[in-house]
Motif scaffolding. Structure first.
Motif, PDB file in Angstrom:
ATOM      1  N   ALA A  16       1.077  -1.238  -0.206  1.00 56.07           N
ATOM      2  CA  ALA A  16      -0.037   0.010  -0.177  1.00 56.07           C
ATOM      3  C   ALA A  16       1.070   1.330   0.085  1.00 56.07           C
ATOM      4  O   ALA A  16       0.433   1.823  -0.786  1.00 56.07           O
ATOM      5  CB  ALA A  16      -0.827   0.141   0.499  1.00 56.07           C
ATOM      6  N   ALA A  17       1.463   1.200   0.716  1.00 54.73           N
ATOM      7  CA  ALA A  17       2.930   2.708   0.656  1.00 54.73           C
ATOM      8  C   ALA A  17       3.659   2.162  -0.475  1.00 54.73           C
ATOM      9  O   ALA A  17       3.748   3.617  -1.016  1.00 54.73           O
ATOM     10  CB  ALA A  17       3.584   2.558   1.859  1.00 54.73           C
ATOM     11  N   ALA A  18       4.225   1.571  -1.153  1.00 57.54           N
ATOM     12  CA  ALA A  18       4.665   1.746  -2.464  1.00 57.54           C
ATOM     13  C   ALA A  18       3.439   2.243  -3.615  1.00 57.54           C
ATOM     14  O   ALA A  18       4.511   3.139  -4.410  1.00 57.54           O
ATOM     15  CB  ALA A  18       4.974   0.484  -3.043  1.00 57.54           C
ATOM     16  N   PHE A  19       2.364   1.877  -3.478  1.00 60.56           N
ATOM     17  CA  PHE A  19       1.500   2.226  -4.656  1.00 60.56           C
ATOM     18  C   PHE A  19       1.504   3.838  -4.107  1.00 60.56           C
ATOM     19  O   PHE A  19       1.254   4.661  -5.593  1.00 60.56           O
ATOM     20  CB  PHE A  19       0.091   1.949  -4.352  1.00 60.56           C
ATOM     21  N   GLU A  20       0.910   3.958  -3.137  1.00 58.28           N
ATOM     22  CA  GLU A  20       1.078   5.274  -1.845  1.00 58.28           C
ATOM     23  C   GLU A  20       2.101   6.114  -3.022  1.00 58.28           C
ATOM     24  O   GLU A  20       1.702   7.333  -3.579  1.00 58.28           O
ATOM     25  CB  GLU A  20       0.671   5.882  -1.074  1.00 58.28           C
ATOM     26  N   ARG A  21       3.311   5.984  -2.932  1.00 60.13           N
ATOM     27  CA  ARG A  21       4.910   6.581  -3.610  1.00 60.13           C
ATOM     28  C   ARG A  21       4.281   6.808  -4.513  1.00 60.13           C
ATOM     29  O   ARG A  21       4.608   8.020  -5.522  1.00 60.13           O
ATOM     30  CB  ARG A  21       5.345   5.534  -2.889  1.00 60.13           C
ATOM     31  N   MET A  22       3.743   5.806  -5.754  1.00 56.30           N
ATOM     32  CA  MET A  22       3.930   6.097  -7.057  1.00 56.30           C
ATOM     33  C   MET A  22       2.991   6.920  -7.532  1.00 56.30           C
ATOM     34  O   MET A  22       3.670   7.527  -8.015  1.00 56.30           O
ATOM     35  CB  MET A  22       4.362   4.386  -7.758  1.00 56.30           C
ATOM     36  N   ALA A  23       2.341   6.551  -6.695  1.00 55.27           N
ATOM     37  CA  ALA A  23       0.943   7.657  -7.443  1.00 55.27           C
ATOM     38  C   ALA A  23       0.794   8.764  -7.294  1.00 55.27           C
ATOM     39  O   ALA A  23       1.010   9.962  -7.839  1.00 55.27           O
ATOM     40  CB  ALA A  23      -0.518   6.867  -6.479  1.00 55.27           C
ATOM     41  N   ALA A  24       2.010   9.170  -5.858  1.00 57.83           N
ATOM     42  CA  ALA A  24       2.094  11.119  -5.820  1.00 57.83           C
ATOM     43  C   ALA A  24       3.529  10.462  -6.904  1.00 57.83           C
ATOM     44  O   ALA A  24       3.469  12.070  -7.157  1.00 57.83           O
ATOM     45  CB  ALA A  24       2.735  10.820  -4.409  1.00 57.83           C
ATOM     46  N   LEU A  25       4.051  10.391  -7.389  1.00 58.68           N
ATOM     47  CA  LEU A  25       4.918  10.787  -8.506  1.00 58.68           C
ATOM     48  C   LEU A  25       4.296  10.962  -9.411  1.00 58.68           C
ATOM     49  O   LEU A  25       4.548  11.892 -10.269  1.00 58.68           O
ATOM     50  CB  LEU A  25       6.379   9.633  -8.005  1.00 58.68           C
ATOM     51  N   VAL A  26       3.584   9.847 -10.096  1.00 63.21           N
ATOM     52  CA  VAL A  26       2.638  10.287 -11.128  1.00 63.21           C
ATOM     53  C   VAL A  26       2.232  11.754 -11.368  1.00 63.21           C
ATOM     54  O   VAL A  26       2.644  12.221 -12.307  1.00 63.21           O
ATOM     55  CB  VAL A  26       1.738   8.681 -11.529  1.00 63.21           C
ATOM     56  N   ALA A  27       1.781  11.717 -10.104  1.00 65.67           N
ATOM     57  CA  ALA A  27       0.298  13.197 -10.275  1.00 65.67           C
ATOM     58  C   ALA A  27       1.494  14.197 -10.106  1.00 65.67           C
ATOM     59  O   ALA A  27       1.174  15.210 -11.237  1.00 65.67           O
ATOM     60  CB  ALA A  27      -0.129  12.995  -9.151  1.00 65.67           C
ATOM     61  N   MET A  28       2.565  14.115  -9.721  1.00 63.06           N
ATOM     62  CA  MET A  28       3.844  14.989  -9.911  1.00 63.06           C
ATOM     63  C   MET A  28       4.713  15.135 -11.881  1.00 63.06           C
ATOM     64  O   MET A  28       4.680  15.850 -12.189  1.00 63.06           O
ATOM     65  CB  MET A  28       4.533  14.578  -8.884  1.00 63.06           C
ATOM     66  N   MET A  29       4.282  14.058 -11.825  1.00 60.02           N
ATOM     67  CA  MET A  29       4.979  13.868 -13.419  1.00 60.02           C
ATOM     68  C   MET A  29       4.535  13.838 -14.300  1.00 60.02           C
ATOM     69  O   MET A  29       5.178  14.344 -15.673  1.00 60.02           O
ATOM     70  CB  MET A  29       6.463  12.780 -13.255  1.00 60.02           C
ATOM     71  N   SER A  30       2.949  13.618 -14.719  1.00 62.69           N
ATOM     72  CA  SER A  30       2.231  13.118 -15.498  1.00 62.69           C
ATOM     73  C   SER A  30       1.817  15.000 -16.632  1.00 62.69           C
ATOM     74  O   SER A  30       1.401  16.073 -15.991  1.00 62.69           O
ATOM     75  CB  SER A  30       0.987  13.115 -14.593  1.00 62.69           C
ATOM     76  N   HIS A  31       2.148  14.656 -17.805  1.00 57.24           N
ATOM     77  CA  HIS A  31       1.983  15.412 -18.625  1.00 57.24           C
ATOM     78  C   HIS A  31       0.631  16.106 -18.813  1.00 57.24           C
ATOM     79  O   HIS A  31      -0.248  16.633 -19.462  1.00 57.24           O
ATOM     80  CB  HIS A  31       2.976  16.214 -19.863  1.00 57.24           C
TER      81      HIS A  31
END
Length: 350
Positions: free
Chosen positions: A74-89
């Motif tokens: 769950a923590a890994a998915f949360e971390r990845m989702a936060a980075l997607v929200a940061m880096m998605s064009h």
């Protein structure tokens, strides 16, 4: 965010004492095989999947505490989702969108994680002579979902092709800012952000005490298996015949990153368009069918496959050969296979 998702992998901890395997589940572009014998408590394995970055991201973990494993996933998915929200064009509130909106106007403050990704993009652009270029987003947004494909108008691509120039992305690591020097320029980090995001997920698992884990995002794999634990077996899809696996490789630590012309694509006017764009034309590259890279360092592997998909074969071979610690397989446009000696020694029957 979408990215290079071109190879497939058959994944399972390798146990030389067990030859019988039971096919357990399909991991998007991958297959997972688990030993069919009864598992001991310390051999507990869990798998979880979520849709992100235009693909299915799977986390497979092994260990003896189910609560710990689930919490780490769950923590890994949360971390990845936060980075997607940061880096998605594609996301209008992302830092990447802010950089694009401020192009030609002012620098934008960015997070260290995005700075790291953009710095890797700059280095790969320089090494590849621009074959990889994060500013290729300047030619417009392509969508390669065959159910709803989008191709920018030819006139738009032609008018904005001059804006594809990685040199105009200015990074100030001391100030923590990024700046596109010309109005109308756009960055699209899809070709280099996904592997970094998957690695961030793996590092999160490690911080939560997981020592045996594999994350697969549409064919890009990052794995760890420490100590006396069994390595993961990752199978490589044949880019010339994507319905079959070409070979398998044991991975204890590191990356198996794939780029190809057959996964995310659509057909229009009798021509097939795939997701790896050539910065010189603004259209899908006409290079090899697929590239698979194996390495232990993110900075060495990241973006290299996309560059190799664009470069002529001889230049792609040379670029990979100059990259320390990276092994590769390339399926050429002529259907020939080029495999580095180090990888050839590690390949096993699929």
């Amino acid at each position: 965010m979408t990215d290079n998702a071109a190879a497939a992998a058959a994944m399972a901890p390798v146990d030389p004492r067990r030859r019988r395997l039971m096919l357990a589940a399909s991991f998007g572009a991958c297959l997972a095989a688990w030993p069919s014998a009864r598992l001991r408590a310390q051999d507990l394995r869990l798998r979880a999947s979520r849709h992100m970055m235009g693909t299915v991201v799977d986390i497979a973990v092994a260990g003896g505490d189910a609560d710990l494993l689930r919490s780490a996933q769950a923590a890994a998915f949360e971390r990845m989702a936060a980075l997607v929200a940061m880096m998605s064009h594609y996301e209008p509130t992302s830092r990447v969108a802010a950089i694009n909106l401020a192009a030609g106007l002012q620098p934008v403050a960015i997070e260290p994680e995005l700075m790291q990704v953009l710095a890797m993009a700059q280095r790969m652009s320089r090494r590849s002579g621009g074959a990889f270029d994060v500013t290729v987003g300047s030619v417009g947004r392509w969508h390669f979902d065959p159910r709803d494909p989008v191709m920018p108008p030819a006139g738009y691509i032609a008018a904005h092709l001059a804006d594809v120039d990685w040199r105009q992305l200015q990074l100030d690591e001391r100030a923590g800012t990024a700046y596109l020097a010309r109005r109308g320029m756009r960055i699209d980090p899809g070709g280099i952000a996904k592997l970094a995001i998957l690695d961030a997920g793996l590092q999160t698992l490690k911080r939560h005490g997981v020592t045996q884990a594999l994350i697969n995002g549409g064919g890009d794999v990052v794995a760890t298996s420490g100590g006396a634990q069994r390595p993961w077996r990752v199978g490589i899809r044949d880019p010339r015949e994507p319905s079959r696996l070409l070979a398998a490789i044991d991975v204890r630590e590191g990356f198996v990153a794939s780029s190809g012309d057959y996964e995310r694509c659509f057909v229009r006017g009798g021509r097939r368009y795939h997701h790896v764009l050539d910065p010189k034309t603004g259209y899908p590259a006409q290079g090899p069918h697929g590239v698979t890279l194996v390495g232990t360092e993110l900075a060495a592997v990241n973006g290299l496959g996309a560059a190799a998909m664009v470069l002529p074969a001889r230049e792609a071979h040379g670029l990979i050969g100059q990259t320390r610690g990276v092994q590769a397989l390339i399926a050429g446009r002529d259907n020939g296979l080029w495999i580095t000696a180090g990888l050839r020694e590690r390949l096993q029957p699929a």
